[in-house]
Design a protein around this motif. Structure first.
Motif, PDB file in Angstrom:
ATOM      1  N   MET A  77       0.848  -1.205   0.000  1.00  0.00           N
ATOM      2  CA  MET A  77       0.000   0.000   0.000  1.00  0.00           C
ATOM      3  C   MET A  77       0.878   1.247   0.000  1.00  0.00           C
ATOM      4  SD  MET A  77      -3.217   0.609  -0.094  1.00  0.00           S
ATOM      5  CE  MET A  77      -3.728   2.270  -0.497  1.00  0.00           C
ATOM      6  N   LEU A  78       1.864   1.234   0.889  1.00  0.00           N
ATOM      7  CA  LEU A  78       2.787   2.360   0.960  1.00  0.00           C
ATOM      8  C   LEU A  78       3.577   2.475  -0.343  1.00  0.00           C
ATOM      9  CD1 LEU A  78       3.798   4.504   3.054  1.00  0.00           C
ATOM     10  CD2 LEU A  78       5.760   2.993   3.402  1.00  0.00           C
ATOM     11  N   THR A  79       3.975   1.313  -0.870  1.00  0.00           N
ATOM     12  CA  THR A  79       4.723   1.314  -2.125  1.00  0.00           C
ATOM     13  C   THR A  79       3.903   1.962  -3.228  1.00  0.00           C
ATOM     14  OG1 THR A  79       4.923  -0.985  -1.459  1.00  0.00           O
ATOM     15  CG2 THR A  79       6.429  -0.204  -3.137  1.00  0.00           C
ATOM     16  N   VAL A  80       2.589   1.680  -3.227  1.00  0.00           N
ATOM     17  CA  VAL A  80       1.714   2.263  -4.243  1.00  0.00           C
ATOM     18  C   VAL A  80       1.735   3.774  -4.129  1.00  0.00           C
ATOM     19  CG1 VAL A  80      -0.649   2.409  -5.089  1.00  0.00           C
ATOM     20  CG2 VAL A  80       0.219   0.239  -4.215  1.00  0.00           C
ATOM     21  N   LEU A  81       1.567   4.298  -2.902  1.00  0.00           N
ATOM     22  CA  LEU A  81       1.526   5.753  -2.696  1.00  0.00           C
ATOM     23  C   LEU A  81       2.843   6.403  -3.088  1.00  0.00           C
ATOM     24  CD1 LEU A  81      -0.419   6.048   0.673  1.00  0.00           C
ATOM     25  CD2 LEU A  81      -1.242   6.452  -1.652  1.00  0.00           C
ATOM     26  N   VAL A  82       3.949   5.796  -2.661  1.00  0.00           N
ATOM     27  CA  VAL A  82       5.257   6.346  -3.007  1.00  0.00           C
ATOM     28  C   VAL A  82       5.430   6.340  -4.518  1.00  0.00           C
ATOM     29  CG1 VAL A  82       7.759   6.008  -2.809  1.00  0.00           C
ATOM     30  CG2 VAL A  82       6.303   5.683  -0.815  1.00  0.00           C
ATOM     31  N   ASN A  83       4.983   5.219  -5.134  1.00  0.00           N
ATOM     32  CA  ASN A  83       5.112   5.094  -6.575  1.00  0.00           C
ATOM     33  C   ASN A  83       4.360   6.208  -7.293  1.00  0.00           C
ATOM     34  OD1 ASN A  83       4.066   4.032  -9.304  1.00  0.00           O
ATOM     35  ND2 ASN A  83       5.780   2.678  -8.822  1.00  0.00           N
ATOM     36  N   ILE A  84       3.150   6.485  -6.817  1.00  0.00           N
ATOM     37  CA  ILE A  84       2.338   7.499  -7.491  1.00  0.00           C
ATOM     38  C   ILE A  84       2.912   8.895  -7.267  1.00  0.00           C
ATOM     39  CG2 ILE A  84       0.041   8.568  -7.547  1.00  0.00           C
ATOM     40  CD1 ILE A  84      -1.070   5.778  -6.835  1.00  0.00           C
ATOM     41  N   SER A  85       3.476   9.125  -6.076  1.00  0.00           N
ATOM     42  CA  SER A  85       3.926  10.482  -5.768  1.00  0.00           C
ATOM     43  C   SER A  85       5.224  10.839  -6.477  1.00  0.00           C
ATOM     44  CB  SER A  85       4.084  10.654  -4.258  1.00  0.00           C
ATOM     45  OG  SER A  85       5.157   9.854  -3.821  1.00  0.00           O
ATOM     46  N   LEU A  86       5.945   9.864  -6.981  1.00  0.00           N
ATOM     47  CA  LEU A  86       7.216  10.168  -7.621  1.00  0.00           C
ATOM     48  C   LEU A  86       7.113  10.137  -9.140  1.00  0.00           C
ATOM     49  CD1 LEU A  86       9.576   8.078  -5.340  1.00  0.00           C
ATOM     50  CD2 LEU A  86       9.299  10.548  -5.346  1.00  0.00           C
ATOM     51  N   GLY A  87       7.836  11.020  -9.792  1.00  0.00           N
ATOM     52  CA  GLY A  87       7.836  11.037 -11.240  1.00  0.00           C
ATOM     53  C   GLY A  87       8.597  12.228 -11.762  1.00  0.00           C
ATOM     54  N   SER A  88       8.587  12.373 -13.073  1.00  0.00           N
ATOM     55  CA  SER A  88       9.362  13.450 -13.694  1.00  0.00           C
ATOM     56  C   SER A  88       8.917  14.826 -13.207  1.00  0.00           C
ATOM     57  CB  SER A  88       9.220  13.392 -15.212  1.00  0.00           C
ATOM     58  OG  SER A  88       9.543  12.113 -15.657  1.00  0.00           O
ATOM     59  N   VAL A  89       7.599  14.976 -13.022  1.00  0.00           N
ATOM     60  CA  VAL A  89       7.090  16.245 -12.504  1.00  0.00           C
ATOM     61  C   VAL A  89       6.975  16.114 -11.000  1.00  0.00           C
ATOM     62  CG1 VAL A  89       5.165  17.871 -12.546  1.00  0.00           C
ATOM     63  CG2 VAL A  89       5.814  16.637 -14.624  1.00  0.00           C
ATOM     64  N   GLU A  90       7.572  17.060 -10.289  1.00  0.00           N
ATOM     65  CA  GLU A  90       7.518  16.963  -8.832  1.00  0.00           C
ATOM     66  C   GLU A  90       6.136  17.338  -8.320  1.00  0.00           C
ATOM     67  OE1 GLU A  90      11.494  18.831  -7.570  1.00  0.00           O
ATOM     68  OE2 GLU A  90      10.459  18.254  -5.720  1.00  0.00           O
ATOM     69  N   ILE A  91       5.503  16.415  -7.620  1.00  0.00           N
ATOM     70  CA  ILE A  91       4.227  16.715  -6.976  1.00  0.00           C
ATOM     71  C   ILE A  91       4.391  16.383  -5.503  1.00  0.00           C
ATOM     72  CG2 ILE A  91       1.765  16.155  -6.887  1.00  0.00           C
ATOM     73  CD1 ILE A  91       1.971  15.288  -9.810  1.00  0.00           C
ATOM     74  N   PRO A  92       4.100  17.315  -4.603  1.00  0.00           N
ATOM     75  CA  PRO A  92       4.279  17.028  -3.174  1.00  0.00           C
ATOM     76  C   PRO A  92       3.468  15.808  -2.754  1.00  0.00           C
ATOM     77  CG  PRO A  92       3.803  19.343  -3.524  1.00  0.00           C
ATOM     78  CD  PRO A  92       3.604  18.668  -4.839  1.00  0.00           C
ATOM     79  N   PHE A  93       4.017  15.050  -1.807  1.00  0.00           N
ATOM     80  CA  PHE A  93       3.391  13.811  -1.353  1.00  0.00           C
ATOM     81  C   PHE A  93       1.982  14.065  -0.816  1.00  0.00           C
ATOM     82  CE2 PHE A  93       2.959  10.182   1.670  1.00  0.00           C
ATOM     83  CZ  PHE A  93       3.054   9.188   0.720  1.00  0.00           C
ATOM     84  N   LEU A  94       1.820  15.189  -0.062  1.00  0.00           N
ATOM     85  CA  LEU A  94       0.500  15.491   0.508  1.00  0.00           C
ATOM     86  C   LEU A  94      -0.530  15.738  -0.569  1.00  0.00           C
ATOM     87  CD1 LEU A  94       1.077  17.681   3.688  1.00  0.00           C
ATOM     88  CD2 LEU A  94      -0.141  15.496   3.494  1.00  0.00           C
ATOM     89  N   ASP A  95      -0.104  16.449  -1.639  1.00  0.00           N
ATOM     90  CA  ASP A  95      -1.023  16.717  -2.749  1.00  0.00           C
ATOM     91  C   ASP A  95      -1.414  15.428  -3.448  1.00  0.00           C
ATOM     92  OD1 ASP A  95      -1.658  19.546  -3.072  1.00  0.00           O
ATOM     93  OD2 ASP A  95       0.530  19.775  -3.074  1.00  0.00           O
ATOM     94  N   THR A  96      -0.466  14.482  -3.503  1.00  0.00           N
ATOM     95  CA  THR A  96      -0.770  13.181  -4.094  1.00  0.00           C
ATOM     96  C   THR A  96      -1.886  12.508  -3.306  1.00  0.00           C
ATOM     97  OG1 THR A  96       1.581  13.030  -4.516  1.00  0.00           O
ATOM     98  CG2 THR A  96       0.281  11.064  -4.948  1.00  0.00           C
ATOM     99  N   LEU A  97      -1.729  12.534  -1.972  1.00  0.00           N
ATOM    100  CA  LEU A  97      -2.748  11.919  -1.115  1.00  0.00           C
ATOM    101  C   LEU A  97      -4.093  12.592  -1.335  1.00  0.00           C
ATOM    102  CD1 LEU A  97      -0.934  11.320   2.298  1.00  0.00           C
ATOM    103  CD2 LEU A  97      -1.413   9.700   0.461  1.00  0.00           C
TER     104      LEU A  97
END
Lengths: 260, 325
Positions: B1-21
């Motif tokens: 579950m955590l891996t999924v969230l980390v996976n989604i929050s990371l990428g070429s465009v920086e998106i803050p982790f909180l905004d991802t949530l």
């Protein structure tokens, strides 16, 4: 003669075994009863394993009849056969990473549901066979950690857990030293007496088979003798087994002697 | 579950982790382009990673037990080479036969269809030969031989094709998790689910096979039925995944071994769900590595799984001194 008729577990009449183009052994006749230990002996390549494989329906018979508990072998579905007859083969198991308990548990497959869930009955049968073969202390060991003798005991325990009326073993004592050979034979004798199962095995240990088995079958191509060890000795069946100038049979001691 | 969230929050465009949530749980963020990236790119990609990892790991486990060979993987039956052949014919063959100019309009769907057809064609060939041989080792070798033949055809095609077409084919062979739309994802998850269900029905027979074929037979296992069940399940899983995401190496081979290390059992009742979970987690981790967090570059996923997978297999062998299954 006893008045109670003995329960015939296995009845073989005029059986020929072998492959399509080459008959290996023919005119095989014998009967095995409940609670009996039967040894099949004969020289290399005479068809002991082929006979065993034919009895286990691994390969088809050429002619004759095989009846298991009064019903012809070919009438058995593979599932019914799995709860009537179990085998211990010479081939090594595919996965030695299994624990002793996991391996013995596989013996319950004919009885478990589609996914293999164990019932109370399954669990008690497994612990019974663990106990009978004195494997309690080894049950969580991996198969690759076991000695040959221990592994053979585990394979017998698995066949026992399958809870069939007949158990076939192909050369159960190869690669074992004298003590472990005797240990395995004594265990087979104990299982046959205690559980009233019919146990058939092939062996090269003719002298031990003479001492331990209720009946024995001497395969000799077309002239196959079956009966109690004493009967076979009286018939001088062992005399012609090996060339007389190298090995002779001593009927008094029931053993073979090397000619000098 | 955590891996999924980390996976989604990371990428070429920086998106803050909180905004991802926020995007995941409330549906919106403070930035609409972030919404778009997360919903239409990163979440489908994470789902693809889960399906690809779980499916490939499961088909690896199925093949290893069926062939009782620790080196077997989902691709031993020629599935991957079949998919490559399909893709190669579509991409490079089109330029050879000018009549197929309609295929010049390449898109991911036609590529996926061609790869599926290729992998199933090879699988059907292997299966028709399989009906004639009884020995599973022979089947393994036949699969490898078909693989060599298709690889040879692919190299002949590459030799005669133009450099642009060759480049396009090589891009496909890098593997990619990010090219699937929601509808393609739906189709892939349906096929993967069917593959998983078929595998569940094979669990008991697979446990019996751990003793060897003759023993399994003596336990009442219907070997022929089991073999077809497992081959079809593997074909569906590995075939569809390769078709949509390209050939992805080592997950099918390495994950079952890793799982056996962790659970220390040979019982498929435990191993099947365990490899599904570990396959998904490891694929997500590989994808995180491939994204090179905070950089604009993306590594080919097939290279990442190999770079991580090969040392894992070597490490396992050195540690255990043997490869048991």
């Amino acid at each position: 003669m006893s008045s109670i008729e003995k329960h015939t577990a296995l009845s073989v009449k005029d059986l020929s075994v072998g492959y399509k183009n080459s008959e290996i052994a023919s005119a095989i006749n014998f009967e095995a009863h409940k609670g009996e230990l039967i040894g099949i002996v004969g020289i290399n390549g005479i068809g002991k394993s082929t006979l065993l494989r034919t009895l286990a329906q691994v390969q088809p018979k050429l002619s004759g009849s095989i009846d298991l508990n009064g019903k012809p072998l070919e009438k058995y579905t593979s599932k019914d056969l799995a709860s009537t007859l179990s085998v211990v083969l010479t081939e090594t198991i595919a996965s030695k990473n299994m624990t002793v308990l996991e391996l013995i548990t596989l013996g319950r497959q004919p009885y478990t549901n589609w996914i293999g869930k164990l019932s109370k009955d399954d669990i008690s049968k497994i612990s019974e066979s663990l106990q009978l073969l004195e494997l309690g202390e080894l049950k969580n060991k991996k198969c690759y950690e076991l000695s040959d003798g221990q592994l053979q005991r585990v394979m017998i325990a698995r066949a026992l857990a399958q809870d069939t009326s007949i158990i076939l073993l192909d050369e159960p004592t190869t690669h074992l030293d004298l003590y472990h050979k005797v240990q395995i034979f004594k265990l087979l004798q104990k299982i046959a007496k205690q559980t009233k199962k019919t146990i058939l095995f092939t062996s090269h240990e003719i002298e031990m088979v003479i001492q331990l088995c209720d009946t024995m079958l001497l395969l000799n191509g077309t002239n196959n003798t079956f009966g109690t060890p004493n009967y076979l000795i009286e018939q001088k069946a062992f005399d012609s087994l090996f060339p007389a100038d190298t090995v002779t049979f001593d009927a008094k001691t029931g053993s073979f002697r090397i000619e000098k | 579950m955590l891996t999924v969230l980390v996976n989604i929050s990371l990428g070429s465009v920086e998106i803050p982790f909180l905004d991802t949530l926020n995007a995941i749980f409330d549906g919106t963020t403070s930035n609409t382009s972030w919404d778009y990236i997360i919903w239409d790119y990163r979440i489908p990609k994470a789902f693809t990673a889960i399906l690809v990892g779980a499916g490939l790991a499961l088909s690896g486990l199925l093949m290893q037990t069926l062939f009782r060979n620790p080196l077997a993987g989902p691709f031993v039956l020629g599935i991957s080479s079949g998919a490559s052949l399909g893709a190669a014919i579509l991409i490079m063959g089109a330029s050879l036969f000018s009549g197929f100019s309609a295929f010049q309009l390449l898109n991911n769907v036609s590529l996926a269809i061609a790869a599926s057809i290729g992998s199933f064609a090879v699988l059907l060939l292997v299966m028709s030969v399989a009906a004639k041989v009884k020995d599973t080792m022979a089947l393994l070798i036949i699969g490898l031989m078909f693989g060599s033949i298709t690889a040879a055809v692919v190299s002949v095609l590459s030799y005669f094709t133009t450099s642009e077409k060759l480049q396009q084919f090589i891009y496909w062979s890098f593997g990619s998790l990010g090219n699937l739309s929601w509808s393609q994802l739906g189709l892939l998850s349906l096929i993967v689910c069917i593959g998983i269900i078929l595998s569940v029905f094979a669990i008991k027979g697979l446990n019996g096979l751990l003793l060897g074929e003759n023993y399994a037979k003596s336990l009442g296992v219907n070997l022929k039925k089991l073999r077809y069940l497992v081959i079809i399940a593997t074909g569906l899983l590995a075939g569809s995944i390769t078709a949509f995401a390209g050939p992805i190496a080592f997950i099918g081979l390495a994950v079952p071994h890793l799982t056996r290390q962790i659970f220390d059992t040979t019982d498929h009742k435990i191993l099947v769900p365990a490899v599904l979970i570990y396959g998904a987690i490891i694929m997500l981790l590989c994808d995180i590595v491939a994204q090179l967090p905070n950089s604009a570059n993306v590594l080919p996923i097939n290279a990442v799984t190999s770079i991580i997978g090969a040392p894992v297999v070597i490490w396992l062998l050195v540690r255990k001194k043997r490869m048991l299954f």
